[in-house]
Design a protein around this motif. Sequence first.
Motif, PDB file in Angstrom:
ATOM      1  N   ASP A 143       0.829  -1.210   0.000  1.00 21.67           N
ATOM      2  CA  ASP A 143       0.000   0.000   0.000  1.00 21.67           C
ATOM      3  C   ASP A 143       0.865   1.264   0.000  1.00 21.67           C
ATOM      4  O   ASP A 143       0.594   2.234   0.702  1.00 21.67           O
ATOM      5  CB  ASP A 143      -0.951   0.009   1.207  1.00 21.67           C
ATOM      6  CG  ASP A 143      -2.007   1.103   1.115  1.00 21.67           C
ATOM      7  OD1 ASP A 143      -2.354   1.503  -0.010  1.00 21.67           O
ATOM      8  OD2 ASP A 143      -2.467   1.578   2.175  1.00 21.67           O
ATOM      9  N   LEU A 144       1.913   1.253  -0.811  1.00 16.37           N
ATOM     10  CA  LEU A 144       2.803   2.407  -0.968  1.00 16.37           C
ATOM     11  C   LEU A 144       2.580   3.002  -2.351  1.00 16.37           C
ATOM     12  O   LEU A 144       2.691   2.308  -3.363  1.00 16.37           O
ATOM     13  CB  LEU A 144       4.259   1.985  -0.803  1.00 16.37           C
ATOM     14  CG  LEU A 144       4.677   1.496   0.592  1.00 16.37           C
ATOM     15  CD1 LEU A 144       6.040   0.806   0.528  1.00 16.37           C
ATOM     16  CD2 LEU A 144       4.701   2.655   1.569  1.00 16.37           C
ATOM     17  N   ALA A 145       2.244   4.270  -2.402  1.00 15.65           N
ATOM     18  CA  ALA A 145       1.971   4.931  -3.675  1.00 15.65           C
ATOM     19  C   ALA A 145       3.264   5.331  -4.360  1.00 15.65           C
ATOM     20  O   ALA A 145       4.222   5.762  -3.710  1.00 15.65           O
ATOM     21  CB  ALA A 145       1.095   6.160  -3.449  1.00 15.65           C
ATOM     22  N   LEU A 146       3.292   5.209  -5.685  1.00 15.53           N
ATOM     23  CA  LEU A 146       4.414   5.677  -6.490  1.00 15.53           C
ATOM     24  C   LEU A 146       3.936   6.909  -7.245  1.00 15.53           C
ATOM     25  O   LEU A 146       3.128   6.818  -8.164  1.00 15.53           O
ATOM     26  CB  LEU A 146       4.876   4.600  -7.473  1.00 15.53           C
ATOM     27  CG  LEU A 146       6.044   4.993  -8.391  1.00 15.53           C
ATOM     28  CD1 LEU A 146       7.295   5.308  -7.576  1.00 15.53           C
ATOM     29  CD2 LEU A 146       6.323   3.887  -9.402  1.00 15.53           C
ATOM     30  N   LEU A 147       4.434   8.081  -6.845  1.00 16.91           N
ATOM     31  CA  LEU A 147       3.958   9.339  -7.414  1.00 16.91           C
ATOM     32  C   LEU A 147       4.662   9.645  -8.730  1.00 16.91           C
ATOM     33  O   LEU A 147       5.853   9.377  -8.884  1.00 16.91           O
ATOM     34  CB  LEU A 147       4.168  10.486  -6.421  1.00 16.91           C
ATOM     35  CG  LEU A 147       3.171  10.552  -5.253  1.00 16.91           C
ATOM     36  CD1 LEU A 147       3.399   9.436  -4.247  1.00 16.91           C
ATOM     37  CD2 LEU A 147       3.238  11.897  -4.549  1.00 16.91           C
ATOM     38  N   GLN A 148       3.895  10.224  -9.654  1.00 17.65           N
ATOM     39  CA  GLN A 148       4.407  10.537 -10.979  1.00 17.65           C
ATOM     40  C   GLN A 148       4.738  12.019 -11.105  1.00 17.65           C
ATOM     41  O   GLN A 148       4.001  12.875 -10.615  1.00 17.65           O
ATOM     42  CB  GLN A 148       3.378  10.179 -12.048  1.00 17.65           C
ATOM     43  CG  GLN A 148       3.040   8.704 -12.119  1.00 17.65           C
ATOM     44  CD  GLN A 148       4.178   7.863 -12.662  1.00 17.65           C
ATOM     45  OE1 GLN A 148       5.050   8.361 -13.378  1.00 17.65           O
ATOM     46  NE2 GLN A 148       4.201   6.594 -12.326  1.00 17.65           N
ATOM     47  N   LEU A 149       5.849  12.323 -11.782  1.00 25.23           N
ATOM     48  CA  LEU A 149       6.174  13.690 -12.155  1.00 25.23           C
ATOM     49  C   LEU A 149       5.827  13.895 -13.623  1.00 25.23           C
ATOM     50  O   LEU A 149       6.095  13.026 -14.460  1.00 25.23           O
ATOM     51  CB  LEU A 149       7.657  13.989 -11.940  1.00 25.23           C
ATOM     52  CG  LEU A 149       8.121  14.241 -10.499  1.00 25.23           C
ATOM     53  CD1 LEU A 149       8.342  12.936  -9.762  1.00 25.23           C
ATOM     54  CD2 LEU A 149       9.397  15.073 -10.494  1.00 25.23           C
ATOM     55  N   ILE A 150       5.220  15.040 -13.913  1.00 26.53           N
ATOM     56  CA  ILE A 150       4.927  15.406 -15.293  1.00 26.53           C
ATOM     57  C   ILE A 150       5.706  16.668 -15.627  1.00 26.53           C
ATOM     58  O   ILE A 150       5.537  17.705 -14.983  1.00 26.53           O
ATOM     59  CB  ILE A 150       3.421  15.628 -15.500  1.00 26.53           C
ATOM     60  CG1 ILE A 150       2.663  14.306 -15.289  1.00 26.53           C
ATOM     61  CG2 ILE A 150       3.141  16.201 -16.889  1.00 26.53           C
ATOM     62  CD1 ILE A 150       1.166  14.415 -15.497  1.00 26.53           C
ATOM     63  N   SER A 151       6.546  16.588 -16.633  1.00 27.45           N
ATOM     64  CA  SER A 151       7.395  17.725 -16.989  1.00 27.45           C
ATOM     65  C   SER A 151       6.703  18.628 -18.002  1.00 27.45           C
ATOM     66  O   SER A 151       5.689  18.257 -18.618  1.00 27.45           O
ATOM     67  CB  SER A 151       8.718  17.231 -17.562  1.00 27.45           C
ATOM     68  OG  SER A 151       8.526  16.708 -18.863  1.00 27.45           O
ATOM     69  N   LEU A 152       7.268  19.795 -18.201  1.00 28.28           N
ATOM     70  CA  LEU A 152       6.724  20.738 -19.172  1.00 28.28           C
ATOM     71  C   LEU A 152       6.887  20.241 -20.603  1.00 28.28           C
ATOM     72  O   LEU A 152       6.172  20.683 -21.507  1.00 28.28           O
ATOM     73  CB  LEU A 152       7.421  22.097 -19.032  1.00 28.28           C
ATOM     74  CG  LEU A 152       7.126  22.890 -17.763  1.00 28.28           C
ATOM     75  CD1 LEU A 152       7.961  24.155 -17.735  1.00 28.28           C
ATOM     76  CD2 LEU A 152       5.643  23.240 -17.687  1.00 28.28           C
ATOM     77  N   THR A 153       7.828  19.354 -20.820  1.00 30.50           N
ATOM     78  CA  THR A 153       8.096  18.871 -22.172  1.00 30.50           C
ATOM     79  C   THR A 153       7.338  17.592 -22.513  1.00 30.50           C
ATOM     80  O   THR A 153       7.466  17.073 -23.616  1.00 30.50           O
ATOM     81  CB  THR A 153       9.602  18.619 -22.351  1.00 30.50           C
ATOM     82  OG1 THR A 153      10.054  17.674 -21.362  1.00 30.50           O
ATOM     83  CG2 THR A 153      10.395  19.916 -22.202  1.00 30.50           C
ATOM     84  N   SER A 154       6.526  17.086 -21.585  1.00 29.87           N
ATOM     85  CA  SER A 154       5.785  15.853 -21.848  1.00 29.87           C
ATOM     86  C   SER A 154       4.699  16.079 -22.900  1.00 29.87           C
ATOM     87  O   SER A 154       3.865  16.972 -22.744  1.00 29.87           O
ATOM     88  CB  SER A 154       5.131  15.344 -20.556  1.00 29.87           C
ATOM     89  OG  SER A 154       6.096  15.024 -19.585  1.00 29.87           O
TER      90      SER A 154
END
Length: 261
Positions: A143-154
């Motif tokens: 039950d550990l969340a893996l957080l996502q990063l979204i970049s400006l270039t995505s």
Amino acid sequence: MKTLTTYLCKKAEKQKLFVPYIMAGAQGLGALTEEITMLAKNGAAAIELGVPFSDPVADGPIIQEAGLRALERKVTLKKIIERLQNFDSPVPLILMGYTNSFFHYGLEKLAEDLANTDVKGFIIPDLPYEHRDLVLPVFDQADLALLQLISLTSPKERIKTLLQAAEGFVYAVTINGTTGTGKNYRDNLDEHLAAITAESKIPVLAGFGVSERSHVERFNACCDGVVVGSKIVQSLYEEGIKETGKFVASLTTPMKQADAV
């Protein structure tokens, strides 16, 4: 839905989210629990704890220097976890670090040792989305969340893919580059953040370069909240915990008022 995601989604229904970042052990591990308590008292919905690492590719100079101070104090991931095992945090904790640290520790052992702590998620900047399956089986079971990063270039299609897999909150990066203060934002940033927020099923928080109240108010208007790191890390080092508490309160006061309505 994982515990961290559920908690933050419910929190975001009532107020804008404020998630501070600190480097664990930069002022010594003895100060860590006091720092967490101070941040929670002053409006943090959750807290990111940086794990010191020798080559932090996503971190700017302020956080890099804090990591070096922690390493000089012989702070390790194991010692951080031992400290957290004997502390009840008022808010969920998120470990932000690099793959080498977590894989060297051992993922199964990591999940086992965190089971009785308030760590509910991870941010791993150097773990590409395509390689998330290296950690997800263990994280899902624990039950550990893996957080996502979204970049400006995505690209748009990439953003859709990341949003579908997102847990905890979506970390929307506001600049191209590393963390830090005094950054310049691009002209259409607000529109970009608003579009991500409209498409996301979980809270979207703006981070990187957020260092003053005007930034917080700006991004609160187009997404679900903010992440503030370098300015807090710098303040803890230069001003101490009491003055840092005042600074954090100056950023979160509008959100506390919104929560009370």
